[in-house]
Write a protein that holds these residues in place. Structure first.
Motif, mmCIF file in Angstrom:
data_model
loop_
_atom_site.group_PDB
_atom_site.id
_atom_site.type_symbol
_atom_site.label_atom_id
_atom_site.label_comp_id
_atom_site.label_asym_id
_atom_site.label_seq_id
_atom_site.Cartn_x
_atom_site.Cartn_y
_atom_site.Cartn_z
ATOM 1 N N LYS A 419 0.802 -1.223 0.000
ATOM 2 C CA LYS A 419 0.000 0.000 0.000
ATOM 3 C C LYS A 419 0.835 1.274 0.000
ATOM 4 C CE LYS A 419 -3.628 -2.405 2.561
ATOM 5 N NZ LYS A 419 -4.383 -2.510 3.824
ATOM 6 N N GLU A 582 -5.103 2.515 -14.095
ATOM 7 C CA GLU A 582 -4.542 2.716 -12.760
ATOM 8 C C GLU A 582 -4.017 1.401 -12.194
ATOM 9 O OE1 GLU A 582 -5.588 4.479 -8.303
ATOM 10 O OE2 GLU A 582 -7.205 4.192 -9.755
ATOM 11 N N ALA A 583 -4.799 0.325 -12.393
ATOM 12 C CA ALA A 583 -4.375 -0.995 -11.913
ATOM 13 C C ALA A 583 -3.079 -1.411 -12.602
ATOM 14 C CB ALA A 583 -5.471 -2.024 -12.175
ATOM 15 N N LYS A 586 -0.150 0.572 -11.099
ATOM 16 C CA LYS A 586 0.171 0.125 -9.739
ATOM 17 C C LYS A 586 0.812 -1.267 -9.751
ATOM 18 C CE LYS A 586 -1.329 3.550 -7.124
ATOM 19 N NZ LYS A 586 -2.569 3.449 -6.336
ATOM 20 N N SER A 602 -4.023 -0.454 -3.381
ATOM 21 C CA SER A 602 -4.985 0.617 -3.607
ATOM 22 C C SER A 602 -5.045 0.939 -5.100
ATOM 23 C CB SER A 602 -4.563 1.860 -2.817
ATOM 24 O OG SER A 602 -5.406 2.939 -3.101
ATOM 25 N N GLY A 603 -6.263 0.945 -5.654
ATOM 26 C CA GLY A 603 -6.423 1.221 -7.080
ATOM 27 C C GLY A 603 -6.587 -0.025 -7.925
ATOM 28 N N ASN A 605 -8.900 -3.261 -8.401
ATOM 29 C CA ASN A 605 -10.235 -3.704 -8.029
ATOM 30 C C ASN A 605 -10.452 -5.191 -8.320
ATOM 31 O OD1 ASN A 605 -11.172 -1.056 -7.229
ATOM 32 N ND2 ASN A 605 -11.122 -0.525 -9.409
#
Length: 625
Positions: A419, A582-583, A586, A602-603, A605
Motif C-alpha cells: 500500500k 490505474e491498476a 500500480k 490501492s487502485g 479492483n
C-alpha cells in the motif's frame, strides 16, 4: 576485513538485525555513528502499547531481543484493554532510558560473530546492481555480501523549532548528509517525512496533586515468554495524567503561525504522523474537542526528567513555556529539554520485496524508519525480519515471509510493500483483519515453531513451549470430560454468579462458554492448582472464543487460496486486455507476488484481479510460457 552482513545503524532495528544474523552464525558488523546511542530511546520512554505490545511478544517468540531487554528495564508495566476482548489486549511498559540501552549494548558485545564499529556510512559499494559493502565518511571501504540499512531518522535530518532549521539528528547528533542522495542516485525513490518529540519536565517542579495517578498492574507481567520477572510489582514507578485547557488551546491558536509546520518555516515538505500528531495539529484539526489528555511519564530512576507524552510541538521556546505552564500541575514547571520536530529522508516502501530486500539493488535490505514507519517496536520487528532474511539468503534458503493471518509483523510489512505510505506508518489493531488470531497470549503458538526452525529459538526454550501446549491440551480435555449435574449446590452457585440454571448435565468446557462464567468460577467445581495462571487464561480464551476463531479460520482458508496463486515474474501487464490503467500502473510499480497481494493494492479492483487471473491461467498453463 570482509563481513558477510553489515548492519548500518544501531537503533532498535539495527540491534535486532545484527543479533539475528550473528546468532545464525554469520560474521556481522554493526556500524553506529555513536556507540553511546545504540538502542537509544530518543522519544517515548515506553515499549509496547496497542498492537505494538503484541509485536514485542512476536519478536520474542521468533527469538528476538526486545521483549527480554524490556523486561530487564521496567519502571512500570500494565496490560492495556484488559476489560475488553483478547484481540485488543496488549502490554505497555515504561522502560528505563538508561538501563534499556545499557542492557542491549551488553547483549550485543557478548554475542559471538558480532563486531561493533563507530563510524558514519555515506555510500554503498555497488557492482553490477548488487551491493558489496559500504563506504565510510573518511572513505574507508568495508566489503560485505549483504548490507542492511537501519538508519532511523538520521538521513539528512533537520531539527525544526519555530522559524529555525538545524541540520541535525535526534539529540542534536551529527546526521548522515549524503547516504540518501546516493541511494537516489542508484535509483531508489526517496521521500521526506517528519516526526517530533515533546518537552522533558523537571519532576521536582510538578504539582502531582493536580494530576491523576496511573499505576502499573498489581500482578507480574512480562513481554518475554521466558516469564522471568526482574521487577518488584509493589515498587513500580507511577505515571500521571493531565489535560490541556482552554488556555492551552488559546495560546496555540494565537501563535499557530510561529509553529514550523504552520508558517514558521516555508520549506517544510515532510509529512507528519497521522496517529501521533503534534499538539498544534490536534488543536487545529479537532477544534470541537475541549481538551486532550497528556501523560507524565518517568524516563529513568537515574534522573528526574518527566516525558510530557502527547505534547510534541515545533513552537518557539517562549511559546512552549506558555503552553506548558497552562497545564494543570505544570503551572511552575521547569522545562529541561524543549520539544522539536524532526524532518528526515526515507525510502518509499513499495520498492521492497516481502523479505525486506530492495527491488532495485540486490542484497540490500532496509528496516525501520528508513522504510517509513514510526515507533521502536515497528523498527525492531523489521530489523529482526531483515536479519533473518539476509541470513536465509546467504544460506540459499527460502525467505521467511509472515502472512497477515500469522503475525502483526506480517500485516506491517505487507502494508508497507503493498500500500505504501502517506505519513509515518504506525501499527494499529484495526489494520489487522485477522486480529482475533493475532493475540498477545498466543504469539508463541503462532511463531515459536518458526523461531526454532530458523535457529533463533533454542531447543530447550522450544521444549518448554511444547510442554506448555501439552498442558493446555490436557486442561481442555479435562474440562470436556468433567461434567456437573443440576444438584442443589451446583444450582445455588450458578444463581450466585448470575448464570442460568441447569436442566441437564453439562461439561465444564461448555459451561465456560457462558459469557458470565470465568475460569475462576470453574475452579469452584474442580481443582486446577496444578496449572499456571497463564495456561488457565489461554484455555479460557480458546474456549470462550472458539466459535469466532473457527469463523475467522474459514476466512483464512479463502485468503490462502488467493495467496497460493502466484503471479509470474515475467508477466507483461500491458498485454492484459481491459485491465484498468490505474491498476496496470500500480501492478507495474509494486510487482505483487500473489493475487492476494495484488488485491490489497490501492487502485486495483476485484474486476482487475479477475482479468489478471484469467490471463495467467490462459498464458501460463500447459507450458504456454
Amino acid at each position: 576485513m570482509e563481513y558477510e552482513i553489515i548492519v548500518v545503524g544501531g537503533g532498535h532495528a539495527g540491534c535486532e538485525a545484527s543479533l539475528a544474523s550473528a546468532r545464525k552464525g554469520h560474521n556481522t558488523l554493526l556500524i553506529s555513528s555513536n556507540i553511546k546511542n545504540i538502542a537509544d530511546m530518543p522519544c517515548n520512554p515506553s515499549i509496547g502499547g496497542s498492537a505494538k505490545g503484541i509485536v514485542v511478544r512476536e519478536i520474542d517468540a521468533l527469538g528476538g531481543e526486545m521483549g527480554r531487554n524490556a523486561d530487564k528495564s521496567l519502571l512500570q508495566i500494565k496490560m492495556l484493554n484488559n476489560a475488553k476482548g483478547p484481540a485488543v489486549r496488549a502490554l505497555r511498559a515504561q522502560a528505563d532510558k538508561i538501563t534499556y540501552p545499557q542492557n542491549m549494548l551488553k547483549t550485543l558485545k557478548n554475542t559471538k560473530n558480532l563486531t561493533i564499529l563507530e563510524g558514519m556510512v555515506e555510500d554503498l559499494i555497488i557492482e553490477n546492481g548488487k551491493v558489496n559493502g559500504v563506504i565510510l565518511e573518511d572513505n574507508t571501504k568495508i566489503k560485505s555480501k549483504i548490507v542492511i540499512l537501519t538508519t532511523g531518522t538520521y538521513l539528512k535530518s533537520d531539527i525544526m523549532i519555530g522559524s529555525t532549521r538545524t541540520r541535525s539528528g535526534p539529540h542534536y547528533e551529527k546526521p548522515s548528509n549524503f547516504l540518501s542522495d546516493n541511494l537516489k542516485k542508484y535509483g531508489l525513490k526517496i521521500i521526506r517525512l517528519k516526526t517530533g518529540t515533546p518537552q522533558r519536565i523537571d519532576k521536582k517542579t510538578i504539582d502531582f496533586s493536580k494530576t491523576e495517578l496511573e499505576e502499573g498492574d498489581k500482578t507480574p507481567l512480562t513481554f518475554s515468554f521466558d516469564n522471568a520477572v526482574y521487577y518488584d510489582v509493589t515498587k513500580q514507578i507511577p505515571c500521571h495524567l493531565t489535560y490541556t485547557t482552554s488556555k492551552t488551546h488559546e495560546i496555540i491558536k494565537e501563535n499557530i503561525h510561529k509553529s514550523s509546520m504552520y508558517g514558521g518555516l516555508n520549506d517544510v515538505t515532510g509529512v507528519g504522523p497521522r496517529y501521533c500528531p503534534s499538539i498544534e495539529d490536534k488543536v487545529m484539526r479537532f477544534k470541537d474537542k475541549e481538551r486532550h489528555q497528556l501523560f507524565l511519564e518517568p524516563e529513568s530512576i537515574y534522573y528526574d526528567d518527566i516525558y510530557l507524552q502527547g505534547f510534541s510541538t515545533s513552537m518557539p521556546y517562549d511559546i512552549q513555556e506558555q503552553m506548558v505552564h497552562s497545564l494543570p500541575g505544570l503551572e511552575n514547571a521547569k522545562i529541561l529539554k524543549y520539544a522539536y520536530a524532526i524532518e528526515y529522508d526515507a525510502i518509499y516502501p513499495t520498492q521492497m520485496k516481502a523479505n525486506l530486500e530492495s527491488k532495485i539493488i540486490e542484497n540490500l535490505f532496509t528496516a525501520g524508519q528508513i522504510n517509513g514507519t514510526s515507533g521502536y517496536e515497528e523498527a525492531a520487528c523489521q530489523g529482526l525480519m531483515a536479519g533473518i532474511n539476509a541470513s536465509l539468503k546467504l544460506e540459499n534458503k527460502e525467505p521467511l515471509v509472515l502472512k497477515r493471518n500469522e503475525a502483526y509483523i506480517g500485516v506491517l510489512i505487507d502494508d508497507l510493500i503493498t500500500k505504501g505510505i502517506k505519513d509515518p506508518y504506525r501499527l494499529l489493531s484495526s489494520r489487522a483483519e485477522y486480529r482475533l488470531l493475532l493475540r498477545s497470549d498466543n504469539a508463541d503458538e503462532r511463531l515459536m515453531p518458526i523461531g526454532n526452525r530458523i535457529g533463533l529459538v533454542s531447543d530447550e526454550r522450544y521444549n518448554k513451549y511444547l510442554e506448555k501446549k501439552n498442558q493446555e491440551l490436557e486442561l481442555m480435555n479435562l474440562l470436556q470430560q468433567t461434567k456437573i449435574t443440576p444438584k442443589q449446590d451446583v444450582l445455588s452457585y450458578l444463581e450466585k454468579i448470575n448464570s442460568s440454571t441447569l436442566k441437564d448435565g453439562i461439561s465444564l468446557y461448555n459451561l465456560l462458554k457462558r459469557p458470565e462464567v470465568k475460569i475462576e468460577n470453574i475452579e469452584h467445581f474442580i481443582n486446577l492448582d496444578v496449572y499456571s495462571k497463564e495456561i488457565k487464561e489461554n484455555v479460557e480464551i480458546n474456549i470462550k472464543y472458539e466459535g469466532y476463531i473457527n469463523k475467522v479460520n474459514k476466512e483464512v482458508v479463502d485468503y490462502k487460496k488467493l495467496e497460493s496463486k502466484r503471479i509470474p515474474n515475467d508477466i507483461d501487464y500491458d498485454k492484459i486486455i481491459n485491465l484498468a490503467s490505474e491498476a496496470k500502473q500500480k501492478l507495474k510499480e509494486i510487482k505483487p507476488e500473489t493475487l492476494a497481494q495484488a488485491l490489497r493494492i490501492s487502485g486495483v479492483n476485484p474486476i482487475d484481479i479477475s482479468l489478471l487471473s484469467i490471463y495467467i491461467k490462459k498464458e501460463y498453463s500447459n507450458g504456454n510460457k
